[in-house]
Design an enzyme around this catalytic site. Structure first.
Site, PDB file in Angstrom:
ATOM      1  N   ILE A 184       8.257   7.488  16.538  1.00  0.00           N
ATOM      2  CA  ILE A 184       7.864   7.723  15.648  1.00  0.00           C
ATOM      3  C   ILE A 184       6.602   8.891  15.655  1.00  0.00           C
ATOM      4  O   ILE A 184       6.674  10.293  15.400  1.00  0.00           O
ATOM      5  CB  ILE A 184       7.374   7.355  14.021  1.00  0.00           C
ATOM      6  N   CYS A 212      -4.567  12.627  11.903  1.00  0.00           N
ATOM      7  CA  CYS A 212      -5.543  11.388  12.089  1.00  0.00           C
ATOM      8  C   CYS A 212      -5.180  11.451  13.240  1.00  0.00           C
ATOM      9  O   CYS A 212      -4.026  11.129  14.819  1.00  0.00           O
ATOM     10  CB  CYS A 212      -4.975  10.185  10.710  1.00  0.00           C
ATOM     11  N   LYS A 231       0.583  -1.379  -0.504  1.00  0.00           N
ATOM     12  CA  LYS A 231      -0.586  -0.066  -0.138  1.00  0.00           C
ATOM     13  C   LYS A 231       0.902   0.928  -0.346  1.00  0.00           C
ATOM     14  O   LYS A 231       0.369   1.692  -0.597  1.00  0.00           O
ATOM     15  CB  LYS A 231      -0.815   0.319   1.407  1.00  0.00           C
ATOM     16  N   ASN A 232       2.247   1.372   0.741  1.00  0.00           N
ATOM     17  CA  ASN A 232       2.412   2.085   1.055  1.00  0.00           C
ATOM     18  C   ASN A 232       3.777   2.741   0.029  1.00  0.00           C
ATOM     19  O   ASN A 232       3.880   4.308   0.044  1.00  0.00           O
ATOM     20  CB  ASN A 232       3.198   1.991   2.156  1.00  0.00           C
ATOM     21  N   ARG A 283       0.422  14.625  12.252  1.00  0.00           N
ATOM     22  CA  ARG A 283       1.016  15.072  10.776  1.00  0.00           C
ATOM     23  C   ARG A 283       1.315  15.532  10.356  1.00  0.00           C
ATOM     24  O   ARG A 283       0.768  16.345   9.254  1.00  0.00           O
ATOM     25  CB  ARG A 283      -0.162  13.613  10.155  1.00  0.00           C
ATOM     26  N   PRO A 284       2.173  17.152  11.066  1.00  0.00           N
ATOM     27  CA  PRO A 284       1.956  17.649   9.926  1.00  0.00           C
ATOM     28  C   PRO A 284       2.866  17.844   8.100  1.00  0.00           C
ATOM     29  O   PRO A 284       3.717  16.701   8.592  1.00  0.00           O
ATOM     30  CB  PRO A 284       3.130  18.796  10.853  1.00  0.00           C
ATOM     31  N   ILE A 285       3.079  18.226   7.617  1.00  0.00           N
ATOM     32  CA  ILE A 285       3.474  18.337   6.247  1.00  0.00           C
ATOM     33  C   ILE A 285       4.393  19.123   6.509  1.00  0.00           C
ATOM     34  O   ILE A 285       4.961  19.735   5.272  1.00  0.00           O
ATOM     35  CB  ILE A 285       2.746  18.604   5.381  1.00  0.00           C
ATOM     36  N   ASP A 286       4.677  20.050   7.507  1.00  0.00           N
ATOM     37  CA  ASP A 286       6.043  21.310   7.316  1.00  0.00           C
ATOM     38  C   ASP A 286       7.443  20.645   6.425  1.00  0.00           C
ATOM     39  O   ASP A 286       7.913  21.705   6.090  1.00  0.00           O
ATOM     40  CB  ASP A 286       6.772  21.604   8.811  1.00  0.00           C
ATOM     41  N   LEU A 287       7.846  19.192   6.791  1.00  0.00           N
ATOM     42  CA  LEU A 287       8.761  19.198   6.049  1.00  0.00           C
ATOM     43  C   LEU A 287       8.988  18.964   4.392  1.00  0.00           C
ATOM     44  O   LEU A 287       9.806  19.435   3.590  1.00  0.00           O
ATOM     45  CB  LEU A 287       9.554  17.523   6.004  1.00  0.00           C
ATOM     46  N   ASP A 341       4.680   0.962  11.560  1.00  0.00           N
ATOM     47  CA  ASP A 341       3.889  -0.068  11.181  1.00  0.00           C
ATOM     48  C   ASP A 341       3.713  -1.603  11.696  1.00  0.00           C
ATOM     49  O   ASP A 341       2.527  -1.629  11.046  1.00  0.00           O
ATOM     50  CB  ASP A 341       3.895   0.176  10.209  1.00  0.00           C
ATOM     51  N   ARG A 399      -5.044  11.221   3.276  1.00  0.00           N
ATOM     52  CA  ARG A 399      -4.159  11.995   3.693  1.00  0.00           C
ATOM     53  C   ARG A 399      -2.647  11.685   2.619  1.00  0.00           C
ATOM     54  O   ARG A 399      -2.395  12.556   2.723  1.00  0.00           O
ATOM     55  CB  ARG A 399      -3.764  11.639   5.254  1.00  0.00           C
ATOM     56  N   ARG A 416      -8.664   0.086   4.324  1.00  0.00           N
ATOM     57  CA  ARG A 416      -7.241   0.631   4.058  1.00  0.00           C
ATOM     58  C   ARG A 416      -6.071   0.340   3.961  1.00  0.00           C
ATOM     59  O   ARG A 416      -5.507   1.071   2.819  1.00  0.00           O
ATOM     60  CB  ARG A 416      -7.434   1.683   5.073  1.00  0.00           C
TER      61      ARG A 416
HETATM   62  C1  EPZ Z   1       4.199   6.901   5.876  1.00  0.00           C
HETATM   63  O1  EPZ Z   1       3.361   8.189   6.478  1.00  0.00           O
HETATM   64  C2  EPZ Z   1       3.738   5.837   6.167  1.00  0.00           C
HETATM   65  N1  EPZ Z   1       2.434   6.137   4.550  1.00  0.00           N
HETATM   66  C3  EPZ Z   1       3.283   5.305   7.187  1.00  0.00           C
HETATM   67  O2  EPZ Z   1       2.511   4.845   7.197  1.00  0.00           O
HETATM   68  C4  EPZ Z   1       4.513   4.839   8.029  1.00  0.00           C
HETATM   69  O3  EPZ Z   1       3.678   5.274   9.421  1.00  0.00           O
HETATM   70  C5  EPZ Z   1       5.333   6.640   8.415  1.00  0.00           C
HETATM   71  O4  EPZ Z   1       5.731   6.817   7.506  1.00  0.00           O
HETATM   72  C6  EPZ Z   1       6.397   6.291   9.092  1.00  0.00           C
HETATM   73  O5  EPZ Z   1       6.909   5.479   8.668  1.00  0.00           O
HETATM   74  C7  EPZ Z   1       2.976   6.365   3.600  1.00  0.00           C
HETATM   75  O6  EPZ Z   1       3.439   6.067   3.073  1.00  0.00           O
HETATM   76  C8  EPZ Z   1       1.611   6.107   2.705  1.00  0.00           C
HETATM   77  P1  EPZ Z   1       6.972  10.308   8.480  1.00  0.00           P
HETATM   78  P2  EPZ Z   1       4.129   9.597   6.733  1.00  0.00           P
HETATM   79  O7  EPZ Z   1       6.482  11.648   7.439  1.00  0.00           O
HETATM   80  O8  EPZ Z   1       4.658   9.903   5.183  1.00  0.00           O
HETATM   81  C9  EPZ Z   1       7.202  13.455  11.800  1.00  0.00           C
HETATM   82  C10 EPZ Z   1       0.923   3.347   7.713  1.00  0.00           C
HETATM   83  O9  EPZ Z   1      -0.506   2.533   8.470  1.00  0.00           O
HETATM   84  N2  EPZ Z   1       7.367  14.996  10.067  1.00  0.00           N
HETATM   85  O10 EPZ Z   1       7.745   9.619   8.256  1.00  0.00           O
HETATM   86  O11 EPZ Z   1       3.004  10.780   6.559  1.00  0.00           O
HETATM   87  C11 EPZ Z   1       5.686  12.453  11.212  1.00  0.00           C
HETATM   88  O12 EPZ Z   1       4.593  13.635  12.610  1.00  0.00           O
HETATM   89  C12 EPZ Z   1       0.753   4.256   7.913  1.00  0.00           C
HETATM   90  O13 EPZ Z   1       0.636   2.873   7.200  1.00  0.00           O
HETATM   91  C13 EPZ Z   1       6.538  16.375  10.337  1.00  0.00           C
HETATM   92  O14 EPZ Z   1       6.886  16.598  12.074  1.00  0.00           O
HETATM   93  O15 EPZ Z   1       5.139   9.208   8.198  1.00  0.00           O
HETATM   94  C14 EPZ Z   1       5.404  11.418  11.988  1.00  0.00           C
HETATM   95  O16 EPZ Z   1       6.160  12.019  13.670  1.00  0.00           O
HETATM   96  C15 EPZ Z   1       0.546   4.792   8.908  1.00  0.00           C
HETATM   97  N3  EPZ Z   1       6.577  17.112   9.338  1.00  0.00           N
HETATM   98  C16 EPZ Z   1       7.515  11.304  11.524  1.00  0.00           C
HETATM   99  O17 EPZ Z   1       8.143  13.011  10.991  1.00  0.00           O
HETATM  100  C17 EPZ Z   1       6.242  16.587   8.397  1.00  0.00           C
HETATM  101  O18 EPZ Z   1       5.759  17.653   7.312  1.00  0.00           O
HETATM  102  C18 EPZ Z   1       7.080  10.324  10.444  1.00  0.00           C
HETATM  103  O19 EPZ Z   1       6.722  11.512   9.192  1.00  0.00           O
HETATM  104  C19 EPZ Z   1       6.279  15.683   7.695  1.00  0.00           C
HETATM  105  C20 EPZ Z   1       6.673  14.530   9.086  1.00  0.00           C
END
Ligand code: EPZ
Length: 426
Positions: free
Chosen positions: A335, A123, A22-23, A128-132, A313, A99, A405
Protein backbone atom coordinates in the site's frame (compact mmCIF):
# COMPACT_ATOMS: atom_id res chain seq x y z
CA UNK A 1 8.85 15.76 25.38
CA UNK A 2 7.85 12.44 26.98
CA UNK A 3 9.51 9.09 26.52
CA UNK A 4 8.50 5.55 27.46
CA UNK A 5 10.68 3.18 29.51
CA UNK A 6 9.92 -0.51 29.04
CA UNK A 7 11.57 -3.44 30.82
CA UNK A 8 10.90 -6.61 28.83
CA UNK A 9 10.19 -10.14 30.02
CA UNK A 10 6.77 -9.94 31.73
CA UNK A 11 4.09 -12.28 30.36
CA UNK A 12 1.03 -10.10 29.75
CA UNK A 13 -2.20 -11.35 31.32
CA UNK A 14 -5.57 -9.87 32.22
CA UNK A 15 -8.19 -7.71 30.47
CA UNK A 16 -7.54 -4.62 28.39
CA UNK A 17 -10.31 -2.30 27.07
CA UNK A 18 -10.33 -1.52 23.33
CA UNK A 19 -11.22 2.08 22.44
CA UNK A 20 -13.24 3.60 19.62
CA UNK A 21 -11.49 3.54 16.24
CA UNK A 22 -9.31 6.55 15.41
CA UNK A 23 -9.69 6.01 11.67
CA UNK A 24 -13.47 5.80 11.96
CA UNK A 25 -13.73 8.86 14.24
CA UNK A 26 -11.69 10.99 11.83
CA UNK A 27 -14.28 10.49 9.09
CA UNK A 28 -17.36 10.53 11.34
CA UNK A 29 -16.56 13.92 12.92
CA UNK A 30 -16.70 15.95 9.65
CA UNK A 31 -20.19 14.51 8.97
CA UNK A 32 -21.42 17.14 11.45
CA UNK A 33 -20.90 19.68 8.65
CA UNK A 34 -23.66 17.99 6.64
CA UNK A 35 -26.51 19.13 8.91
CA UNK A 36 -27.52 22.14 11.03
CA UNK A 37 -28.74 19.72 13.70
CA UNK A 38 -26.61 18.37 16.58
CA UNK A 39 -24.63 15.19 15.81
CA UNK A 40 -23.44 13.19 18.83
CA UNK A 41 -20.64 10.62 18.69
CA UNK A 42 -20.17 8.10 21.54
CA UNK A 43 -17.08 6.01 22.28
CA UNK A 44 -14.72 8.63 20.81
CA UNK A 45 -11.11 7.83 21.76
CA UNK A 46 -9.17 10.51 23.66
CA UNK A 47 -6.37 11.02 21.11
CA UNK A 48 -4.31 13.95 19.89
CA UNK A 49 -5.71 13.62 16.37
CA UNK A 50 -9.29 13.65 17.65
CA UNK A 51 -8.59 16.76 19.75
CA UNK A 52 -7.01 18.32 16.67
CA UNK A 53 -10.10 17.59 14.57
CA UNK A 54 -12.40 18.99 17.25
CA UNK A 55 -10.29 22.18 17.15
CA UNK A 56 -10.53 22.31 13.36
CA UNK A 57 -14.32 22.01 13.51
CA UNK A 58 -14.34 24.93 15.95
CA UNK A 59 -12.51 26.96 13.28
CA UNK A 60 -15.56 26.55 11.03
CA UNK A 61 -17.93 27.80 13.73
CA UNK A 62 -19.07 24.32 14.75
CA UNK A 63 -19.90 24.09 18.47
CA UNK A 64 -18.18 21.14 20.16
CA UNK A 65 -19.36 19.99 23.59
CA UNK A 66 -17.85 17.09 25.49
CA UNK A 67 -20.23 15.58 27.98
CA UNK A 68 -20.54 12.62 30.31
CA UNK A 69 -17.80 10.06 30.87
CA UNK A 70 -15.41 10.88 33.70
CA UNK A 71 -11.87 11.76 32.54
CA UNK A 72 -10.55 8.44 33.79
CA UNK A 73 -13.08 6.49 31.70
CA UNK A 74 -12.34 5.35 28.18
CA UNK A 75 -14.52 6.71 25.38
CA UNK A 76 -15.86 10.24 25.19
CA UNK A 77 -19.34 11.51 24.24
CA UNK A 78 -19.04 14.62 22.06
CA UNK A 79 -21.81 16.65 20.38
CA UNK A 80 -21.02 18.72 17.27
CA UNK A 81 -23.47 21.36 16.06
CA UNK A 82 -22.85 23.12 12.74
CA UNK A 83 -25.87 25.41 12.87
CA UNK A 84 -24.10 28.28 11.12
CA UNK A 85 -20.67 28.05 9.52
CA UNK A 86 -18.34 31.03 9.90
CA UNK A 87 -15.61 29.71 7.60
CA UNK A 88 -15.10 27.06 4.90
CA UNK A 89 -11.30 27.21 4.99
CA UNK A 90 -9.05 24.62 6.70
CA UNK A 91 -5.79 26.53 7.29
CA UNK A 92 -2.25 25.26 6.70
CA UNK A 93 -1.15 25.48 10.35
CA UNK A 94 -3.89 23.01 11.34
CA UNK A 95 -3.79 20.72 8.30
CA UNK A 96 0.00 20.29 8.46
CA UNK A 97 -0.38 18.80 11.95
CA UNK A 98 -3.14 16.41 10.95
CA UNK A 99 -3.40 15.23 7.35
CA UNK A 100 -6.84 13.67 7.98
CA UNK A 101 -8.13 17.27 7.87
CA UNK A 102 -8.46 16.68 4.12
CA UNK A 103 -11.65 14.79 5.06
CA UNK A 104 -13.48 18.10 5.53
CA UNK A 105 -13.24 18.81 1.78
CA UNK A 106 -16.18 16.64 0.67
CA UNK A 107 -18.67 17.47 3.44
CA UNK A 108 -17.82 21.20 3.43
CA UNK A 109 -18.29 21.29 -0.35
CA UNK A 110 -21.64 19.53 -0.01
CA UNK A 111 -22.82 21.84 2.78
CA UNK A 112 -21.43 25.22 1.76
CA UNK A 113 -20.96 24.78 -1.99
CA UNK A 114 -17.31 25.69 -1.60
CA UNK A 115 -14.38 24.36 0.47
CA UNK A 116 -10.73 25.37 0.72
CA UNK A 117 -8.25 23.04 2.42
CA UNK A 118 -4.48 23.34 2.68
CA UNK A 119 -2.85 20.53 0.73
CA UNK A 120 -1.76 17.95 3.33
CA UNK A 121 1.97 17.29 3.02
CA UNK A 122 3.30 13.79 2.80
CA UNK A 123 4.35 11.98 5.94
CA UNK A 124 6.95 9.45 7.04
CA UNK A 125 5.27 6.52 5.26
CA UNK A 126 4.86 8.11 1.84
CA UNK A 127 3.96 11.21 -0.13
CA UNK A 128 0.23 10.50 0.36
CA UNK A 129 -1.21 12.29 -2.72
CA UNK A 130 -4.88 13.37 -2.83
CA UNK A 131 -5.41 13.17 -6.60
CA UNK A 132 -8.15 10.53 -6.22
CA UNK A 133 -10.05 12.70 -3.72
CA UNK A 134 -10.08 15.53 -6.28
CA UNK A 135 -10.91 13.35 -9.30
CA UNK A 136 -13.90 11.86 -7.47
CA UNK A 137 -15.24 15.32 -6.54
CA UNK A 138 -14.74 16.50 -10.15
CA UNK A 139 -16.70 13.46 -11.32
CA UNK A 140 -19.56 14.69 -9.12
CA UNK A 141 -19.45 18.10 -10.85
CA UNK A 142 -17.10 20.08 -8.62
CA UNK A 143 -14.57 22.53 -10.03
CA UNK A 144 -11.11 22.13 -8.42
CA UNK A 145 -8.54 24.94 -8.16
CA UNK A 146 -5.01 24.52 -6.77
CA UNK A 147 -3.20 27.67 -5.65
CA UNK A 148 -0.66 28.70 -2.98
CA UNK A 149 -0.61 25.19 -1.51
CA UNK A 150 -4.39 25.14 -1.06
CA UNK A 151 -7.02 23.11 -2.86
CA UNK A 152 -10.39 24.80 -3.47
CA UNK A 153 -13.46 22.85 -4.50
CA UNK A 154 -16.49 24.71 -5.88
CA UNK A 155 -19.92 23.27 -6.61
CA UNK A 156 -22.13 24.68 -9.40
CA UNK A 157 -24.99 26.95 -8.31
CA UNK A 158 -27.70 24.73 -6.92
CA UNK A 159 -25.24 22.16 -5.66
CA UNK A 160 -23.34 19.13 -6.98
CA UNK A 161 -25.19 17.18 -9.73
CA UNK A 162 -23.48 13.90 -8.67
CA UNK A 163 -21.90 11.39 -11.07
CA UNK A 164 -19.92 8.16 -11.40
CA UNK A 165 -16.29 7.51 -10.43
CA UNK A 166 -14.24 4.35 -10.88
CA UNK A 167 -11.25 4.31 -8.48
CA UNK A 168 -8.05 3.18 -10.30
CA UNK A 169 -6.53 2.51 -6.85
CA UNK A 170 -8.46 1.63 -3.68
CA UNK A 171 -8.33 4.71 -1.43
CA UNK A 172 -9.93 4.87 2.03
CA UNK A 173 -9.80 8.66 2.35
CA UNK A 174 -10.91 9.38 -1.21
CA UNK A 175 -13.86 7.00 -0.79
CA UNK A 176 -14.79 8.80 2.44
CA UNK A 177 -14.59 12.28 0.87
CA UNK A 178 -16.61 11.13 -2.13
CA UNK A 179 -19.32 9.58 0.07
CA UNK A 180 -19.66 12.72 2.21
CA UNK A 181 -19.93 14.89 -0.93
CA UNK A 182 -22.47 12.66 -2.71
CA UNK A 183 -25.07 12.34 0.07
CA UNK A 184 -26.38 15.91 -0.53
CA UNK A 185 -25.92 15.95 -4.33
CA UNK A 186 -28.92 16.67 -6.58
CA UNK A 187 -28.78 13.29 -8.29
CA UNK A 188 -27.45 9.76 -7.91
CA UNK A 189 -23.72 9.02 -7.67
CA UNK A 190 -21.97 5.69 -8.08
CA UNK A 191 -18.50 4.68 -6.84
CA UNK A 192 -16.68 1.65 -8.28
CA UNK A 193 -13.67 -0.07 -6.70
CA UNK A 194 -14.43 1.91 -3.54
CA UNK A 195 -12.64 1.02 -0.29
CA UNK A 196 -14.51 -1.56 1.85
CA UNK A 197 -12.72 -1.04 5.18
CA UNK A 198 -14.98 -1.36 8.28
CA UNK A 199 -14.39 2.36 8.86
CA UNK A 200 -16.16 3.02 5.51
CA UNK A 201 -19.09 0.87 6.68
CA UNK A 202 -19.13 2.88 9.94
CA UNK A 203 -19.30 6.09 7.89
CA UNK A 204 -22.13 4.72 5.71
CA UNK A 205 -24.02 3.64 8.85
CA UNK A 206 -23.76 7.13 10.37
CA UNK A 207 -24.77 8.83 7.10
CA UNK A 208 -27.75 6.46 6.81
CA UNK A 209 -28.75 7.27 10.40
CA UNK A 210 -28.68 10.95 9.34
CA UNK A 211 -31.06 10.19 6.45
CA UNK A 212 -28.70 9.46 3.56
CA UNK A 213 -29.66 6.83 0.96
CA UNK A 214 -26.70 4.52 0.22
CA UNK A 215 -26.80 1.10 -1.48
CA UNK A 216 -24.03 -1.54 -1.54
CA UNK A 217 -22.68 -0.75 1.93
CA UNK A 218 -19.71 -3.04 2.64
CA UNK A 219 -19.07 -3.74 -1.05
CA UNK A 220 -16.75 -1.98 -3.50
CA UNK A 221 -19.65 -0.65 -5.60
CA UNK A 222 -21.61 2.08 -3.80
CA UNK A 223 -24.71 3.93 -5.06
CA UNK A 224 -25.67 7.16 -3.29
CA UNK A 225 -29.04 8.83 -3.98
CA UNK A 226 -28.59 12.49 -3.01
CA UNK A 227 -31.15 13.93 -0.56
CA UNK A 228 -32.15 17.54 0.10
CA UNK A 229 -31.06 17.63 3.75
CA UNK A 230 -29.72 15.43 6.51
CA UNK A 231 -30.75 15.38 10.16
CA UNK A 232 -28.62 14.99 13.28
CA UNK A 233 -27.98 11.60 14.86
CA UNK A 234 -26.32 9.91 17.82
CA UNK A 235 -23.85 7.23 16.84
CA UNK A 236 -21.38 4.94 18.61
CA UNK A 237 -17.92 4.77 16.97
CA UNK A 238 -16.82 1.23 16.06
CA UNK A 239 -14.07 -0.52 18.04
CA UNK A 240 -10.50 0.09 16.87
CA UNK A 241 -9.48 -3.06 14.97
CA UNK A 242 -5.86 -1.88 14.60
CA UNK A 243 -5.50 -1.11 18.30
CA UNK A 244 -6.92 -4.58 19.05
CA UNK A 245 -4.53 -6.22 16.57
CA UNK A 246 -1.62 -4.28 18.07
CA UNK A 247 -2.35 -5.47 21.60
CA UNK A 248 -2.89 -9.01 20.31
CA UNK A 249 0.70 -8.91 18.99
CA UNK A 250 1.88 -7.54 22.36
CA UNK A 251 0.17 -10.37 24.25
CA UNK A 252 1.52 -12.97 21.80
CA UNK A 253 5.16 -11.84 21.83
CA UNK A 254 5.27 -12.16 25.64
CA UNK A 255 3.68 -15.65 25.57
CA UNK A 256 0.80 -14.25 27.57
CA UNK A 257 -3.00 -14.44 27.66
CA UNK A 258 -4.98 -11.21 27.30
CA UNK A 259 -8.69 -10.51 26.86
CA UNK A 260 -9.36 -7.59 24.51
CA UNK A 261 -12.68 -6.26 25.79
CA UNK A 262 -14.77 -4.62 23.05
CA UNK A 263 -12.71 -5.90 20.10
CA UNK A 264 -14.84 -6.87 17.11
CA UNK A 265 -13.16 -10.00 15.71
CA UNK A 266 -15.48 -10.07 12.67
CA UNK A 267 -13.67 -6.95 11.40
CA UNK A 268 -10.21 -8.48 11.96
CA UNK A 269 -10.38 -11.74 10.00
CA UNK A 270 -7.16 -11.23 8.03
CA UNK A 271 -5.23 -10.15 11.15
CA UNK A 272 -6.60 -13.04 13.24
CA UNK A 273 -5.83 -15.53 10.45
CA UNK A 274 -2.26 -14.23 10.28
CA UNK A 275 -1.92 -14.54 14.07
CA UNK A 276 -3.33 -18.08 14.04
CA UNK A 277 -0.90 -19.08 11.25
CA UNK A 278 1.92 -17.77 13.44
CA UNK A 279 0.69 -20.04 16.24
CA UNK A 280 -1.37 -17.64 18.35
CA UNK A 281 -4.66 -18.94 19.79
CA UNK A 282 -7.64 -16.60 19.46
CA UNK A 283 -11.07 -17.13 21.03
CA UNK A 284 -13.75 -14.79 19.68
CA UNK A 285 -17.06 -13.88 21.32
CA UNK A 286 -19.75 -11.18 21.04
CA UNK A 287 -18.02 -8.88 23.52
CA UNK A 288 -14.38 -9.22 22.51
CA UNK A 289 -11.63 -11.75 22.00
CA UNK A 290 -9.02 -13.59 24.06
CA UNK A 291 -5.46 -13.97 22.72
CA UNK A 292 -3.11 -16.67 24.01
CA UNK A 293 0.38 -17.72 22.87
CA UNK A 294 1.94 -20.35 25.07
CA UNK A 295 3.63 -22.40 22.34
CA UNK A 296 6.40 -21.74 19.78
CA UNK A 297 5.71 -19.12 17.09
CA UNK A 298 6.03 -20.08 13.41
CA UNK A 299 7.53 -17.95 10.62
CA UNK A 300 4.74 -16.82 8.26
CA UNK A 301 4.72 -14.91 4.94
CA UNK A 302 2.40 -11.87 4.95
CA UNK A 303 1.28 -9.41 2.25
CA UNK A 304 -0.73 -6.27 2.99
CA UNK A 305 -3.76 -5.41 0.84
CA UNK A 306 -6.93 -3.31 0.91
CA UNK A 307 -9.71 -4.75 3.09
CA UNK A 308 -10.62 -7.57 3.46
CA UNK A 309 -6.89 -8.25 2.95
CA UNK A 310 -4.30 -7.81 5.69
CA UNK A 311 -4.27 -4.17 6.91
CA UNK A 312 -1.12 -2.20 6.10
CA UNK A 313 -1.63 -0.65 9.55
CA UNK A 314 -0.84 -4.06 11.08
CA UNK A 315 2.39 -4.75 9.13
CA UNK A 316 4.89 -3.20 11.55
CA UNK A 317 3.34 -4.80 14.63
CA UNK A 318 3.25 -8.28 13.03
CA UNK A 319 6.87 -7.84 11.92
CA UNK A 320 7.92 -7.39 15.56
CA UNK A 321 6.06 -10.55 16.52
CA UNK A 322 7.70 -12.48 13.67
CA UNK A 323 11.15 -11.57 15.05
CA UNK A 324 10.39 -14.19 17.74
CA UNK A 325 9.04 -16.79 15.27
CA UNK A 326 11.09 -19.85 14.25
CA UNK A 327 12.21 -19.53 10.61
CA UNK A 328 12.18 -16.94 7.86
CA UNK A 329 9.13 -14.73 7.18
CA UNK A 330 8.65 -12.64 4.03
CA UNK A 331 6.53 -9.48 4.48
CA UNK A 332 5.31 -7.53 1.43
CA UNK A 333 3.97 -3.96 1.88
CA UNK A 334 1.81 -3.18 -1.16
CA UNK A 335 0.00 0.00 0.00
CA UNK A 336 2.64 2.57 0.99
CA UNK A 337 6.06 3.14 -0.52
CA UNK A 338 8.02 3.70 2.69
CA UNK A 339 6.48 1.76 5.53
CA UNK A 340 9.58 -0.01 6.89
CA UNK A 341 10.81 2.89 9.09
CA UNK A 342 10.63 0.55 12.09
CA UNK A 343 13.23 -1.86 10.59
CA UNK A 344 16.42 0.09 11.45
CA UNK A 345 15.15 0.63 14.99
CA UNK A 346 14.17 -3.05 15.42
CA UNK A 347 17.64 -4.00 14.11
CA UNK A 348 19.14 -1.96 16.94
CA UNK A 349 17.19 -4.27 19.25
CA UNK A 350 19.04 -7.23 17.64
CA UNK A 351 16.27 -8.16 15.22
CA UNK A 352 17.45 -9.85 12.00
CA UNK A 353 15.55 -8.07 9.20
CA UNK A 354 16.66 -7.28 5.64
CA UNK A 355 14.58 -5.08 3.31
CA UNK A 356 14.52 -4.98 -0.47
CA UNK A 357 12.10 -2.33 -1.80
CA UNK A 358 8.67 -3.15 -0.42
CA UNK A 359 9.74 -6.60 0.85
CA UNK A 360 11.16 -7.39 4.29
CA UNK A 361 12.80 -10.71 5.22
CA UNK A 362 12.56 -11.48 8.93
CA UNK A 363 14.72 -14.27 10.39
CA UNK A 364 13.92 -15.63 13.85
CA UNK A 365 13.81 -16.31 16.63
CA UNK A 366 16.04 -13.37 17.63
CA UNK A 367 17.03 -12.68 21.24
CA UNK A 368 15.77 -9.11 21.24
CA UNK A 369 17.72 -6.70 23.45
CA UNK A 370 16.58 -3.38 24.95
CA UNK A 371 17.92 -0.18 23.35
CA UNK A 372 17.33 3.55 23.00
CA UNK A 373 15.01 3.82 19.98
CA UNK A 374 13.01 6.53 18.27
CA UNK A 375 9.43 6.48 17.04
CA UNK A 376 8.96 7.64 13.45
CA UNK A 377 5.32 7.05 12.56
CA UNK A 378 2.34 5.79 14.50
CA UNK A 379 2.41 2.07 13.74
CA UNK A 380 6.21 1.85 13.61
CA UNK A 381 6.22 3.24 17.15
CA UNK A 382 3.87 0.51 18.31
CA UNK A 383 6.10 -2.16 16.74
CA UNK A 384 8.98 -0.89 18.90
CA UNK A 385 6.83 -1.13 22.04
CA UNK A 386 5.85 -4.71 21.12
CA UNK A 387 9.50 -5.71 20.58
CA UNK A 388 10.51 -4.00 23.86
CA UNK A 389 7.97 -6.07 25.81
CA UNK A 390 9.88 -9.23 24.82
CA UNK A 391 13.39 -7.75 24.82
CA UNK A 392 16.10 -8.50 27.40
CA UNK A 393 16.64 -5.36 29.50
CA UNK A 394 15.31 -1.83 29.21
CA UNK A 395 14.13 0.03 26.10
CA UNK A 396 13.63 3.79 25.88
CA UNK A 397 11.25 4.97 23.15
CA UNK A 398 11.50 8.67 22.28
CA UNK A 399 9.23 10.93 20.14
CA UNK A 400 6.20 9.11 21.50
CA UNK A 401 3.91 11.95 20.35
CA UNK A 402 3.54 9.69 17.32
CA UNK A 403 1.97 7.07 19.60
CA UNK A 404 -0.34 9.52 21.33
CA UNK A 405 -1.95 10.23 17.96
CA UNK A 406 -3.32 6.71 17.70
CA UNK A 407 -3.22 4.78 20.98
CA UNK A 408 -5.44 6.00 23.81
CA UNK A 409 -3.58 5.84 27.17
CA UNK A 410 -1.18 3.21 25.90
CA UNK A 411 0.98 2.73 28.98
CA UNK A 412 -2.08 2.59 31.28
CA UNK A 413 -3.61 -0.17 29.17
CA UNK A 414 -0.36 -2.17 29.07
CA UNK A 415 0.11 -1.69 32.85
CA UNK A 416 -3.41 -3.15 33.29
CA UNK A 417 -2.10 -6.46 31.90
CA UNK A 418 1.20 -6.45 33.77
CA UNK A 419 3.70 -4.72 31.46
CA UNK A 420 6.66 -3.00 33.10
CA UNK A 421 6.22 0.33 31.27
CA UNK A 422 6.23 3.96 32.40
CA UNK A 423 6.04 7.39 30.79
CA UNK A 424 8.75 9.83 31.94
CA UNK A 425 9.84 13.32 30.93
CA UNK A 426 12.63 13.21 28.39
C1 EPZ B 1 -6.17 5.64 5.61
O1 EPZ B 1 -5.24 6.53 5.04
C2 EPZ B 1 -5.76 5.48 7.08
N1 EPZ B 1 -5.84 6.78 7.74
C3 EPZ B 1 -4.34 4.93 7.16
O2 EPZ B 1 -4.04 4.72 8.53
C4 EPZ B 1 -4.30 3.58 6.43
O3 EPZ B 1 -2.96 3.10 6.45
C5 EPZ B 1 -4.78 3.75 4.99
O4 EPZ B 1 -6.10 4.34 4.97
C6 EPZ B 1 -4.85 2.43 4.23
O5 EPZ B 1 -5.70 1.55 4.91
C7 EPZ B 1 -7.05 7.24 8.14
O6 EPZ B 1 -8.08 6.60 7.96
C8 EPZ B 1 -7.07 8.57 8.84
P1 EPZ B 1 -5.48 5.53 1.19
P2 EPZ B 1 -5.49 7.12 3.55
O7 EPZ B 1 -6.06 6.73 0.54
O8 EPZ B 1 -6.94 7.32 3.35
C9 EPZ B 1 -2.65 6.12 -2.56
C10 EPZ B 1 -2.78 4.86 10.50
O9 EPZ B 1 -1.68 4.38 10.80
N2 EPZ B 1 -3.49 7.30 -2.86
O10 EPZ B 1 -6.30 4.29 1.30
O11 EPZ B 1 -4.59 8.27 3.36
C11 EPZ B 1 -1.82 6.31 -1.28
O12 EPZ B 1 -0.62 6.99 -1.57
C12 EPZ B 1 -2.98 5.48 9.13
O13 EPZ B 1 -3.80 4.86 11.24
C13 EPZ B 1 -3.31 7.96 -4.06
O14 EPZ B 1 -2.47 7.60 -4.87
O15 EPZ B 1 -4.98 5.90 2.66
C14 EPZ B 1 -1.58 4.89 -0.84
O16 EPZ B 1 -0.48 4.36 -1.56
C15 EPZ B 1 -1.70 5.48 8.31
N3 EPZ B 1 -4.08 9.05 -4.32
C16 EPZ B 1 -2.85 4.17 -1.26
O17 EPZ B 1 -3.49 5.01 -2.24
C17 EPZ B 1 -5.05 9.49 -3.46
O18 EPZ B 1 -5.75 10.47 -3.77
C18 EPZ B 1 -3.85 3.95 -0.14
O19 EPZ B 1 -4.08 5.20 0.49
C19 EPZ B 1 -5.21 8.80 -2.24
C20 EPZ B 1 -4.43 7.70 -1.96
Amino acid sequence: MDKLLIRGGNRLSGTLPISGAKNAALTLIPCALLTEEPMTLRNLPRLADIDGFQHLMGQFGVSVSIQGKRPEDFGRVVTFEAQRLTSNVAPYDLVRKMRASILVLGPMLARAGEATVSMPGGCAIGNRPIDLHLKALEAFGAEIELAQGYVKAIAPDGGLPGGDFDFPVVSVGATENALMAAVLANGTSRLFNAAREPEIVDLCNLLTAMGAEIEGIGTSDLTIHGVKRLNGATYKVMADRIEAGSYACAAAITGGEVRLEGANASEMTATNNALRNIGVEIEEDARGMTVRADGPLKATDLTTAPYPGLATDMQAQLMSLLCKAHGTSVLKETIFENRFMHVPELSRMSADIATEGRTAIVKGPSDLTGAEVMATDLRASMSLIIAALAAEGETTVRRIYHLDRGYERLEEKLQLVGADIERVDD
